[in-house]
Design a protein around this motif. Structure first.
Motif, short mmCIF file in Angstrom:
data_model
loop_
_atom_site.label_atom_id
_atom_site.label_comp_id
_atom_site.label_asym_id
_atom_site.label_seq_id
_atom_site.Cartn_x
_atom_site.Cartn_y
_atom_site.Cartn_z
N ILE A 142 47.33 46.37 46.43
CA ILE A 142 46.02 47.12 45.79
C ILE A 142 44.96 46.16 45.62
CG2 ILE A 142 45.16 48.08 43.52
CD1 ILE A 142 47.98 49.41 43.40
N LEU A 143 45.46 44.85 45.11
CA LEU A 143 44.40 43.84 44.73
C LEU A 143 43.64 43.35 46.24
CD1 LEU A 143 45.90 41.82 41.89
CD2 LEU A 143 44.09 43.42 41.59
N VAL A 144 44.51 42.98 47.14
CA VAL A 144 43.97 42.45 48.34
C VAL A 144 43.11 43.41 49.14
CG1 VAL A 144 44.61 41.55 50.60
CG2 VAL A 144 45.76 40.56 48.54
N GLY A 145 43.72 44.58 49.24
CA GLY A 145 42.82 45.83 49.74
C GLY A 145 41.49 45.74 49.13
N GLY A 146 41.59 46.07 47.88
CA GLY A 146 40.24 46.04 47.14
C GLY A 146 39.49 45.07 47.17
N PHE A 147 40.03 43.66 47.13
CA PHE A 147 39.15 42.23 47.44
C PHE A 147 38.53 42.44 48.76
CE2 PHE A 147 38.89 38.01 49.11
CZ PHE A 147 37.91 37.70 48.29
N TYR A 148 39.37 42.95 49.67
CA TYR A 148 38.86 42.94 51.19
C TYR A 148 37.54 43.94 51.35
CZ TYR A 148 39.29 41.92 56.22
OH TYR A 148 38.90 41.42 57.27
N ALA A 149 37.78 45.16 50.89
CA ALA A 149 36.46 45.93 50.89
C ALA A 149 35.59 45.56 49.93
CB ALA A 149 37.17 47.38 50.51
N GLY A 150 35.78 44.78 48.65
CA GLY A 150 34.85 44.61 47.92
C GLY A 150 33.49 43.42 48.50
N ILE A 151 34.12 42.71 49.63
CA ILE A 151 33.34 41.97 50.22
C ILE A 151 32.17 42.75 50.77
CG2 ILE A 151 33.24 40.40 52.23
CD1 ILE A 151 36.01 39.50 52.04
#
Lengths: 381, 503
Positions: A142-151
């Motif tokens: 969840i966190l890594v996916g969220g961070f990646y899209a957050g970029i």
């Protein structure tokens, strides 16, 4: 204001609270159009098979196999639900973006990154009990996916870079990043020269739900997570101030800004949420089905998720139904291949036809004029 | 060419838009068609132009009954409409726009723009339109764009011209010029229909007046026979008060103070140039000016949605130049935006949702992040009822409402709480008499309750009727002040100042 006027105003206010019954047009749009679209796509799919020299008998057989393989047995249901789970999760992410006015093409990359993170968390930390290790691995996804899209969200908010371009770019980066990571000694399965990761430990695997009936039933705990996510997205969109901001920005960004909503924050938030859901879809795949990561393990889930979101009209319940339909087509398609020897690519064609028909409701109305009594809803887009 | 509508009835489902309408349109005459929004004016004109087919009744042209099967038939029969919203391609020239769809062609179907330009010039000369055929639409002021629409209709050899709210977007000077063109067309033997809800205009230009209410013709008269009040009452079907009632001017303390304010447009040109003024409690300050002289940027900067390049804005003595729109909203700023569809409402949201668009976070409507929809709905219904927003239900989406009702919804939203400063940009643009009367009385009510009110409008009559003081903006500067400590209020002088004359 006189007392009489006051009473009249109150009476009027009471009347205004009455809800009108949904019109026939709404019913036709939400139910009849999709049903006819599926029928039309199946007929056209049959014609495509005919054109590729498949015999009528084989076509009949293949459609029976399609139904049998998707809903014909407990095993078929299990396969349908297993295939639908990641599609619904990633589809929810794309749908949330649509609702807020963002065209997130990057679900595929977010699935990959989230899946990688979940795999790494899943084979590390040996000795943890499942009730800590599994949530930890899911959370990593969840966190890594969220961070990646957050970029992509941050780029949009800070520099105005269009999310379509930045998410496509992030997809490309994620493919190669996964290839690279799978060769890193710490991640690569020891003794293998091809890019494949260590296996996820038992304590991080999503437990199978029906293995007490038959160990071959693959449906797993991700189904419950998926249903929770549907409920969560529904609640967030329609019952919270955040969802209100998302929807207002998506429908009219100018009016949202004039109403004092912070557009930059909304962009980052909605993209992070979309990525978190796609990352969860990736984690769901590696922790529930694949048990390890290999190149291209996302298998197009992120792209099908866009179709699922569109088909589901960006509504959580709609996404659930569309995801189940796609899952059924996938599971049934495999059966089609086995029983009738029809290529799996054909299922891809039928899927595409369904989307094309649903995306063109006026076409469906024109092909099946007797099915509709309501006036076509005029679309202002 | 004479046209007669006989017993036209048009229904949409259960809604009767027109019921047994009789109408005569005669060559060389201006027919004024007066009616509120939603009275059925547009439906009737769409029947006449062939867009809708009537359920009952007939259209008779020069004694012969005709039937139109589409808008093309109307155009071929010589009926042309000049729409309220122009349908022009901004990056095309005038001549290109005029011939669009009926292009004169040369050999091998090539576009013959030379002929097009010549024909545009001929139409120009015949009616005194003075439009450069080679100018790009995007560089032309609104008044000239409207003339291009007229040329388009004339180019298609229309004998009947229908004008739908033609003056809604024009400045007072442009209206004067427009009337000259209308008279020239009339003298050339064209039949003209002038749809509006502006009483003084119809009294000035029309030869005959028909009043439409709830889909029926409720009155027919000559301009000399009725006063504007009588017409207004015919139109809305009840007694109206065209005078704005207000208490005597008794300004309180300074609430909003603007000093040396400078604002840039997006292309870095100067929108507002070193402007200073203040607004007191219990006071209405009107900003008059031809559109495009910086008023929009000024209002947006005051509302907190446009960056300020220099100078300060203070509210109750505190510097708020850099505070957010949300923070200002909490201080009691209310903002009726200029372009309500673009900036004020979300048309696909329900009335209830729109009613809380900028106050949804308030503890009345939400606890933490959780919306309290029951509270929202109850308040929305209450305000919709109190502010006369006409709708069957608050769960209707806003795009089902007429323009007047949408605006009333915006006013209801902005006034449905304890406000300190009311900023209203063109609060009554495009609205009918009933809604205008209502919104004016609400603005005055806010003033009398102790609010500071700032009104921006290009309708001079409106600014004069409402304001205690009038500031005139020209090219981003405040060039004159009327009322209170300034010059005496004089419509002519204000008009001159708006045009940039030094007084």
């Amino acid at each position: 204001m006189s007392e009489q006027q006051q009473a009249q105003t109150e009476k009027l206010a009471h009347q205004l609270l009455q809800r009108a019954a949904p019109s026939r047009t709404v019913y036709e749009d939400l139910i009849i159009v999709p049903v006819f679209a599926i029928v039309a796509a199946l007929i056209l799919g049959g014609l495509v098979m005919l054109a590729t020299n498949v015999s009528l008998e084989a076509i009949g057989k293949s459609y029976v196999a399609l139904i049998y393989g998707s809903v014909g047995s407990l095993g078929a249901w299990s396969e349908t639900l297993t295939a639908a789970t990641p599609l619904v999760l990633a589809g929810l992410g794309v749908a949330m973006g649509f609702r807020a006015g963002f065209f997130n093409i990057g679900a595929e990359g977010q699935v990959l990154m989230g899946g990688m993170a979940a795999v790494i968390a899943g084979f590390s930390f040996a000795g943890l009990p499942i009730y800590i290790h599994l949530p930890l691995a899911l959370m990593a996804g969840i966190l890594v996916g969220g961070f990646y899209a957050g970029i992509a969200g941050w780029l949009r908010a800070a520099t105005g870079a269009h999310e379509v371009i930045s998410t496509i770019m992030l997809n490309l980066i994620s493919y190669r990043l996964v290839d690279y990571l799978l060769k890193v000694p710490f991640i690569q399965k020891s003794g293998r020269s091809d890019p494949i990761s260590n296996a996820v430990l038992d304590s991080a695997q999503l437990p199978r739900l029906l293995d007490w009936i038959d160990p071959n039933l693959r449906v797993h705990g991700g189904l419950i997570i998926m249903l929770l996510a549907v409920w969560f997205c529904y609640w967030l969109l329609f019952k919270t101030t955040i969802g209100f901001e998302f929807r207002a920005s998506g429908e009219n960004a100018d009016a949202a800004r004039f109403a004092g909503m912070r557009s930059g924050l909304i962009v980052v938030l909605v993209m992070a949420l979309a990525g978190a859901l796609a990352g969860l879809a990736g984690a769901n795949q590696v922790l529930g089905v694949l048990e390890r990561a290999s190149p291209g393990f996302s298998a197009g889930i992120g792209f099908n998720a866009i179709s699922v979101a569109l088909l589901g009209r960006s509504h959580p319940i709609g996404v659930l139904i569309a995801g189940l339909l796609f899952g059924a087509l996938e599971a049934g398609g495999r059966q089609m291949q086995v029983d009738a020897g029809v290529s799996l690519d054909l299922i891809g064609i039928v899927q595409s036809l369904i989307i094309a028909f649903i995306a063109a409701p006026l076409l469906v109305r024109a092909v099946f004029p007797w099915g509709f009594r309501g006036k076509a809803a005029s679309r202002k887009e | 060419m004479d046209i007669e509508l006989r017993g036209i009835t048009k229904r949409f489902g259960e809604v009767v838009a027109n019921s047994g309408v009789n109408l005569q349109i005669k060559a060389g005459e201006v027919l004024g068609l007066l009616g509120e929004n939603g009275a059925g004016k547009s439906t009737m004109m769409n029947v006449l132009s062939g867009l809708y087919r009537p359920d009952e009744g007939e259209i008779v042209i020069d004694g012969k009954p005709v039937q139109f099967d589409g808008p093309g038939d109307g155009i071929r029969a010589g009926i042309g409409m000049v729409h309220q919203h122009f349908m022009l391609v901004p990056v095309f020239t005038v001549a290109e726009n005029v011939v669009l769809g009926v292009e004169p062609t040369g050999p091998f179907d090539s576009l013959d723009l030379k002929t097009a330009r010549k024909q545009v010039r001929e139409i120009n000369e015949t009616y005194g339109l003075e439009v450069d055929p080679d100018a790009l639409i995007e560089n032309l002021p609104v008044g000239i764009q409207q003339r291009v629409e007229i040329i388009k209709v004339l180019f298609r050899e229309a004998d009947v011209l229908i004008f739908d709210e033609p003056t809604a977007v024009l400045t007072p000077q442009e209206v004067t010029d427009f009337f000259k063109i209308v008279r020239a067309l009339k003298d050339a033997g064209k039949a003209l229909v002038f749809i509006t809800h502006k009483l003084h205009e119809i009294l000035e230009i029309a030869d005959r007046i028909n009043v439409l209410r709830a889909g029926q013709i409720v009155g027919e008269c000559l301009p000399g026979e009725k006063t504007d009040i009588e017409l207004a009452e015919m139109m809305v079907g009840r007694p109206v008060n065209l005078e704005v009632e207000k208490k005597p001017y008794a300004p309180g303390e300074v609430l909003l103070d603007v000093k040396d304010l400078t604002i840039l447009r997006e292309d870095d040109s100067l929108a507002v140039d070193d402007v200073s003024f203040s607004v007191r409690r219990n006071e209405v300050v009107g900003i008059a000016g031809v559109q495009g002289n910086g008023q929009s940027a000024l209002v947006e900067a005051l509302a907190g949605v446009h960056r300020v390049a220099g100078g300060t804005i203070s509210f109750e003595g505190k510097d708020i130049t850099r505070t957010s729109a949300r923070a200002r909203h909490k201080m009691g700023f209310a903002h009726i935006p200029e372009d309500r569809l673009k900036n004020g409402v979300v048309t696909n949201f329900t009335i209830a949702e729109n009613m809380v668009l900028n106050s949804y976070y308030d503890e009345r409507y939400s606890k933490g992040v959780s919306m309290d929809w029951n509270a929202v709905n109850e308040h929305a219904a209450e305000y919709a009822a109190a502010f006369d927003v006409r709708t069957p239900s608050i769960f209707e989406t806003l795009n089902h409402l007429s323009g007047g009702n949408q605006q009333k919804m915006v006013v209801a939203r902005e006034m449905s709480r304890d406000t300190q400063l009311m900023i209203a940009a063109h609060p009554t643009r495009g609205l009918d008499v009933g809604s205008i009367e209502y919104i004016h009385s609400r603005l005055m009510h806010a003033r009398d309750e102790g609010d500071a009110v700032l009104i921006v409008s290009s309708e001079l009559d409106e600014v004069i009727a409402l304001s205690d003081r009038i500031l005139v903006m020209f090219k981003g500067r405040i060039v004159a002040e009327f009322g209170a400590g300034g010059r005496p209020v004089d419509k002519n002088d204000i008009g001159l100042a708006m045009a940039g004359a030094t007084l």
